[in-house]
Scaffold this motif. Sequence first.
Motif, PDB file in Angstrom:
ATOM      1  N   GLY A 454       0.777  -1.234   0.000  1.00 11.48           N
ATOM      2  CA  GLY A 454       0.000   0.000   0.000  1.00 11.48           C
ATOM      3  C   GLY A 454       0.799   1.269   0.000  1.00 11.48           C
ATOM      4  O   GLY A 454       0.258   2.360  -0.167  1.00 11.48           O
ATOM      5  N   ASP A 455       2.115   1.164   0.191  1.00 12.64           N
ATOM      6  CA  ASP A 455       2.953   2.359   0.278  1.00 12.64           C
ATOM      7  C   ASP A 455       3.293   2.860  -1.124  1.00 12.64           C
ATOM      8  O   ASP A 455       3.914   2.155  -1.918  1.00 12.64           O
ATOM      9  N   ILE A 456       2.865   4.073  -1.430  1.00 13.66           N
ATOM     10  CA  ILE A 456       3.180   4.678  -2.729  1.00 13.66           C
ATOM     11  C   ILE A 456       3.708   6.096  -2.526  1.00 13.66           C
ATOM     12  O   ILE A 456       3.432   6.743  -1.516  1.00 13.66           O
ATOM     13  N   GLY A 457       4.455   6.575  -3.497  1.00 10.08           N
ATOM     14  CA  GLY A 457       4.987   7.928  -3.456  1.00 10.08           C
ATOM     15  C   GLY A 457       5.339   8.408  -4.851  1.00 10.08           C
ATOM     16  O   GLY A 457       6.478   8.282  -5.284  1.00 10.08           O
ATOM     17  N   VAL A 458       4.364   8.947  -5.551  1.00 14.21           N
ATOM     18  CA  VAL A 458       4.542   9.402  -6.933  1.00 14.21           C
ATOM     19  C   VAL A 458       4.552  10.931  -6.950  1.00 14.21           C
ATOM     20  O   VAL A 458       3.597  11.570  -6.512  1.00 14.21           O
ATOM     21  N   HIS A 459       5.615  11.520  -7.458  1.00 15.56           N
ATOM     22  CA  HIS A 459       5.794  12.971  -7.388  1.00 15.56           C
ATOM     23  C   HIS A 459       5.173  13.689  -8.588  1.00 15.56           C
ATOM     24  O   HIS A 459       5.449  13.326  -9.732  1.00 15.56           O
ATOM     25  N   PRO A 460       4.361  14.712  -8.335  1.00 17.93           N
ATOM     26  CA  PRO A 460       3.887  15.557  -9.442  1.00 17.93           C
ATOM     27  C   PRO A 460       5.061  16.313 -10.075  1.00 17.93           C
ATOM     28  O   PRO A 460       6.047  16.612  -9.397  1.00 17.93           O
ATOM     29  N   LYS A 461       4.931  16.622 -11.358  1.00 19.20           N
ATOM     30  CA  LYS A 461       5.983  17.373 -12.024  1.00 19.20           C
ATOM     31  C   LYS A 461       6.032  18.811 -11.527  1.00 19.20           C
ATOM     32  O   LYS A 461       7.086  19.457 -11.528  1.00 19.20           O
ATOM     33  N   GLN A 462       4.888  19.337 -11.125  1.00 21.93           N
ATOM     34  CA  GLN A 462       4.806  20.705 -10.629  1.00 21.93           C
ATOM     35  C   GLN A 462       3.600  20.815  -9.710  1.00 21.93           C
ATOM     36  O   GLN A 462       2.753  19.923  -9.674  1.00 21.93           O
ATOM     37  N   PRO A 463       3.490  21.900  -8.943  1.00 22.87           N
ATOM     38  CA  PRO A 463       2.317  22.083  -8.100  1.00 22.87           C
ATOM     39  C   PRO A 463       1.032  22.084  -8.916  1.00 22.87           C
ATOM     40  O   PRO A 463       1.034  22.404 -10.107  1.00 22.87           O
ATOM     41  N   TYR A 464      -0.066  21.736  -8.281  1.00 27.89           N
ATOM     42  CA  TYR A 464      -1.351  21.611  -8.971  1.00 27.89           C
ATOM     43  C   TYR A 464      -2.424  22.385  -8.207  1.00 27.89           C
ATOM     44  O   TYR A 464      -2.332  22.586  -6.988  1.00 27.89           O
ATOM     45  N   SER A 465      -3.438  22.811  -8.922  1.00 32.85           N
ATOM     46  CA  SER A 465      -4.560  23.524  -8.316  1.00 32.85           C
ATOM     47  C   SER A 465      -5.565  22.533  -7.731  1.00 32.85           C
ATOM     48  O   SER A 465      -5.680  21.392  -8.183  1.00 32.85           O
ATOM     49  N   ILE A 466      -6.309  23.002  -6.732  1.00 30.83           N
ATOM     50  CA  ILE A 466      -7.370  22.209  -6.098  1.00 30.83           C
ATOM     51  C   ILE A 466      -8.691  22.923  -6.348  1.00 30.83           C
ATOM     52  O   ILE A 466      -8.826  24.117  -6.079  1.00 30.83           O
ATOM     53  N   SER A 467      -9.667  22.201  -6.858  1.00 32.44           N
ATOM     54  CA  SER A 467     -10.920  22.801  -7.314  1.00 32.44           C
ATOM     55  C   SER A 467     -11.877  23.119  -6.164  1.00 32.44           C
ATOM     56  O   SER A 467     -11.965  22.380  -5.175  1.00 32.44           O
ATOM     57  N   TYR A 468     -12.609  24.210  -6.333  1.00 34.34           N
ATOM     58  CA  TYR A 468     -13.677  24.554  -5.389  1.00 34.34           C
ATOM     59  C   TYR A 468     -14.675  23.400  -5.255  1.00 34.34           C
ATOM     60  O   TYR A 468     -15.209  23.150  -4.186  1.00 34.34           O
ATOM     61  N   GLY A 469     -14.901  22.671  -6.364  1.00 33.15           N
ATOM     62  CA  GLY A 469     -15.856  21.575  -6.342  1.00 33.15           C
ATOM     63  C   GLY A 469     -15.504  20.467  -5.374  1.00 33.15           C
ATOM     64  O   GLY A 469     -16.375  19.672  -4.987  1.00 33.15           O
ATOM     65  N   THR A 470     -14.226  20.393  -4.958  1.00 35.23           N
ATOM     66  CA  THR A 470     -13.831  19.364  -3.993  1.00 35.23           C
ATOM     67  C   THR A 470     -14.329  19.683  -2.588  1.00 35.23           C
ATOM     68  O   THR A 470     -14.327  18.816  -1.715  1.00 35.23           O
ATOM     69  N   LEU A 471     -14.733  20.933  -2.347  1.00 38.47           N
ATOM     70  CA  LEU A 471     -15.172  21.366  -1.016  1.00 38.47           C
ATOM     71  C   LEU A 471     -16.672  21.263  -0.823  1.00 38.47           C
ATOM     72  O   LEU A 471     -17.154  21.398   0.315  1.00 38.47           O
ATOM     73  N   VAL A 472     -17.416  21.056  -1.904  1.00 36.48           N
ATOM     74  CA  VAL A 472     -18.877  21.136  -1.801  1.00 36.48           C
ATOM     75  C   VAL A 472     -19.535  19.805  -2.195  1.00 36.48           C
ATOM     76  O   VAL A 472     -19.103  19.138  -3.131  1.00 36.48           O
ATOM     77  N   PRO A 473     -20.582  19.428  -1.467  1.00 33.92           N
ATOM     78  CA  PRO A 473     -21.312  18.201  -1.811  1.00 33.92           C
ATOM     79  C   PRO A 473     -22.127  18.399  -3.087  1.00 33.92           C
ATOM     80  O   PRO A 473     -22.211  19.497  -3.639  1.00 33.92           O
ATOM     81  N   LYS A 474     -22.713  17.330  -3.554  1.00 35.77           N
ATOM     82  CA  LYS A 474     -23.686  17.443  -4.629  1.00 35.77           C
ATOM     83  C   LYS A 474     -24.875  18.253  -4.114  1.00 35.77           C
ATOM     84  O   LYS A 474     -25.297  18.097  -2.967  1.00 35.77           O
ATOM     85  N   LYS A 475     -25.408  19.119  -4.956  1.00 32.22           N
ATOM     86  CA  LYS A 475     -26.429  20.059  -4.508  1.00 32.22           C
ATOM     87  C   LYS A 475     -27.659  19.361  -3.956  1.00 32.22           C
ATOM     88  O   LYS A 475     -28.266  19.827  -2.976  1.00 32.22           O
ATOM     89  N   GLU A 476     -28.032  18.230  -4.539  1.00 27.01           N
ATOM     90  CA  GLU A 476     -29.234  17.535  -4.070  1.00 27.01           C
ATOM     91  C   GLU A 476     -29.036  16.904  -2.687  1.00 27.01           C
ATOM     92  O   GLU A 476     -30.000  16.519  -2.032  1.00 27.01           O
ATOM     93  N   GLU A 477     -27.790  16.826  -2.230  1.00 28.86           N
ATOM     94  CA  GLU A 477     -27.522  16.221  -0.919  1.00 28.86           C
ATOM     95  C   GLU A 477     -27.447  17.251   0.203  1.00 28.86           C
ATOM     96  O   GLU A 477     -27.899  16.995   1.310  1.00 28.86           O
ATOM     97  N   CYS A 478     -26.867  18.392  -0.066  1.00 29.74           N
ATOM     98  CA  CYS A 478     -26.819  19.472   0.935  1.00 29.74           C
ATOM     99  C   CYS A 478     -26.318  20.735   0.254  1.00 29.74           C
ATOM    100  O   CYS A 478     -25.316  20.711  -0.458  1.00 29.74           O
TER     101      CYS A 478
END
Length: 545
Positions: A454-478
Amino acid sequence: MRTILALFFSLFILSCSSESETDLQADIIIYGGTSAGITAAVQAKKMGKTVIVVSPDIHLGGLSSGGLGFTDTGNKAVIGGLAREFYHRLYLHYQQDSAWKWQKREEYGNKGQGTPAIDGENRTMWIFEPHAAERVFEDFVRENQLEIHRDEWLDRESGVTMENGKIVSIRTLSGKTYRGKVFIDATYEGDLMASVGVSYHVGREANSVYGETWNGVQVGVYQHRHYFRDSISAYKIPGDPSSGLLPEISSELPGKNGDGDSRLQAYNFRMALSRNPDNRVPFAKPDNYDPARYELLARVYAAGWKETFEKYDPIPNLKTDTNNHGPFSTDYIGKNYDYPEASYERRKEIIKEHEDYQKGLMYFLSNDPNVPEDVREEMAHYGLAKDEFTDNDNWPHQIYVREARRMIGSYVMTEHDVLGAKEVPQPVGMGSYSLDSHNTQRFVTLGGFVQNEGDIGVHPKQPYSISYGTLVPKKEECSNLLVPVCVSSSHTAFGSIRMEPVFMILGQSAAAAASLVIDGNQAVQDLDYEKLREVLLEEKQVLEN
């Protein structure tokens, strides 16, 4: 008559007082006193909103004040906003001579994780003692006059009141009710999110779910040094299956590579150890100590392993942030699978099991004759730091919940986003650390040998953005919940996102979004992203390359 009226008035006042103490209200209710929870509260106050932090924990800051002082920075250039302010305040703390009680500043090695610990040019300090971090969080509370309700635990069975797809209030086990316009779940476990009924995942998805490579079972994949490099028998009597397996080895088959499962990467405690004889507490023998459970480590030593002190990472004042390293270490592999969904009582048992295992390990390393003499001699220089976690027998108050529930929300981050294979929409912060998962299981191979998986460590080539959509549930749920810790992501993507600086970044961004949503009287899913972006840039968040 006057006496009766006075008595009635007194009872009325007491009744009103009692009601006001148990029925509380604010614009934003934050559940969780983690680093994300505190930065969220500060941002909400900056934007003129009333806010209450409902914290199950007494100590604020989560892992950032709970022993993880050797910060997983990745590329520090993408750490902005209140997260950078946190590390700047630590820099100011260590500029004071009074901060160096057990060590001279010039004797400190200034070693960091991919960066100098003390960055004079940017006036930031990335490596620190737990109590120094907690002081910064408490300063945030005091300066912003944050209302913190500590030791308040969500009633996970019936403590959430919903109307028309929105949270109206939450109730804690003490009977207090918290009403708000927007709620933020800043816990490591995602308890509020789950109680609301939002979709989430526990464990590893199959690679086929999101077309990934590094998800699911990964037998034979060794990207760190946390595996058995020698053929070590898994049995009590080497080579004799009839003798039974050694402790801490699972008899279950590991599964097929790429398949999903419900296993979790291992937890541990990030101990603060001291090398100063005047500031250390010797490793005590636990009441239930059994050296047999560490026999596997004795065999690792017998095979010639010599990396015991690789992750005794130096923090100021002759202390270490001691983390897992090697095939058998502080990670209690396979013993946390039921933690995310467990009752509070069962979680306490799991935490105690981890504590007993790790304390027993430290005693074993210090005293057992099967441990090489040079290791025992070096261990004699270490003990628990006497001036850390002073109300918990110098043991960390926060277990390292590396992963628990993960929301399945409006946008799911996957390894494709992290590794730069696609453009991330509506960025609210950045990450840069590798896809990092600790081992999830220890099993016996078909040949009768022990191995980790289970141990993995894969490096991104550069920093990446994190989407606003990752913070919010599906609208029909809340429509009025934001989740900045148990974010919507796959197991592999979360392996990179799950770093404390990123949690602070996402906590701040979540609170900014919550404040704008309140102003616009709208659902979190309907927020005008450009307005949020403008606020975040003003707050010096870093959103994209």
